[in-house]
Design an enzyme around this catalytic site. Structure first.
Site, short mmCIF file in Angstrom:
data_model
loop_
_atom_site.label_atom_id
_atom_site.label_comp_id
_atom_site.label_asym_id
_atom_site.label_seq_id
_atom_site.Cartn_x
_atom_site.Cartn_y
_atom_site.Cartn_z
CB SER A 184 -0.97 -0.08 1.19
OG SER A 184 -2.04 0.82 1.04
CG ASP B 231 -6.18 -3.60 -4.15
OD1 ASP B 231 -6.40 -3.02 -3.08
OD2 ASP B 231 -5.11 -4.20 -4.40
CG HIS C 167 -5.70 -2.55 0.21
ND1 HIS C 167 -5.08 -2.01 -0.90
CD2 HIS C 167 -5.13 -1.94 1.28
CE1 HIS C 167 -4.19 -1.11 -0.51
NE2 HIS C 167 -4.19 -1.06 0.81
#
Length: 291
Positions: free
Chosen positions: A151, A234, A266
């Protein structure tokens, strides 16, 4: 640059917890904290560690190192950079990937950096670059550096790829990079809640957008395998960013592959690095042996 103009659409697109089919948005974040913390506890119990090693003078400038076997020997090192939108999480729950890799002879280093609002974007990028330079100078036994970020950490790892190392007096041998569910263009974030803590100007966002500072792959970099991984669950914006960044790297001569992982969101896309059988764990284990 983002095709999504309305601010509320951007808020939704850049809120990863809203896209998980497994759990509600608050629950999925709590579950992520619990999973990574538990994995890190297991790692600390099973590996030889050096915790809170300072790589600079700043409060947040510390590393947790998980060694394989004999720390005085030679070993490849995987440098893990945590996510949390540059404003939460820390190295203290970022050792969860260590057990499967340490057992294969790879040292794992979890990097701490000053998150916002204390840290600002330029400083975080600088800190992560300095942490890599420090490691290579400090441990002469390192043979090959591998970067892994999740991320916001994938963004920071990507920024490490565009470093001019002459300023650091060292040339790290970066053999591979695994970028997981990252953000590579910061400009869309200027219009979202994410920037509340970061307070980025447009100039700062552009200067620190990996997609805007891809350098042509030098001969050494051409040998660096870049894996850009994105989760099925995602958001479309995260998926678009991964595709565009991997295309930009490829166009500049980098060796890059885009891995679209089915059945993960995610969060569990990175949590599963604590499992031996997980595809990204196996990629991490194969990187050193594929040299």
């Amino acid at each position: 640059r983002s095709p999504l103009a309305p601010p509320q659409a951007l808020e939704q697109q850049y809120s990863p917890s809203r896209w998980s089919p497994r759990l509600g948005s608050d629950t999925v974040i709590q579950a992520h904290l619990a999973a990574t913390a538990a994995g890190t506890q297991r790692a600390r119990a099973s590996a030889q560690t050096s915790l809170h090693v300072p790589y600079g003078n700043g409060e947040g400038e510390k590393l947790d190192i998980y060694f394989p076997g004999d720390p005085s020997g030679t070993f490849p090192v995987l440098v893990y950079i945590h996510g949390g939108y540059w404003q939460c999480l820390s190295k203290d729950e970022s050792g969860f990937a260590a057990p499967p890799l340490v057992s294969q002879g790879v040292a794992v280093v979890a990097v701490g950096y000053d998150t916002a609002p204390k840290g600002h974007m330029d400083a975080m990028v600088l800190q992560v670059r300095r942490s890599v330079a420090f490691l290579v100078k400090r441990y002469s036994g390192i043979r090959g550096v591998y970067l892994c970020g999740h991320s916001a950490g994938a963004h920071l790892a990507a920024m490490v790829l565009s470093t001019d190392w002459t300023e650091y007096g060292v040339a790290p041998d970066i053999k591979g990079t695994v970028l997981v569910s990252g953000v590579y263009d910061l400009e869309p974030l200027l219009h979202t809640y994410v920037n509340d803590a970061l307070s980025m100007s447009r100039e700062v966002a552009q200067r620190n957008s990996p997609v805007l500072c891809v350098t042509p792959a030098a001969p050494a970099a051409a040998a660096c395998q870049v894996l850009v991984a994105v989760a099925q669950h995602d958001s479309p914006e995260f998926r678009r960013q991964s595709q565009e960044y991997s295309q930009a790297l490829r166009a500049a001569g980098w060796s890059v592959s885009l891995l679209d992982l089915a059945g993960v969101d995610h969060f569990d896309i990175i949590e599963k690095l604590s499992e031996d059988s997980y595809v990204l764990t196996q990629v991490g284990e194969e990187l050193p042996s594929s040299l």
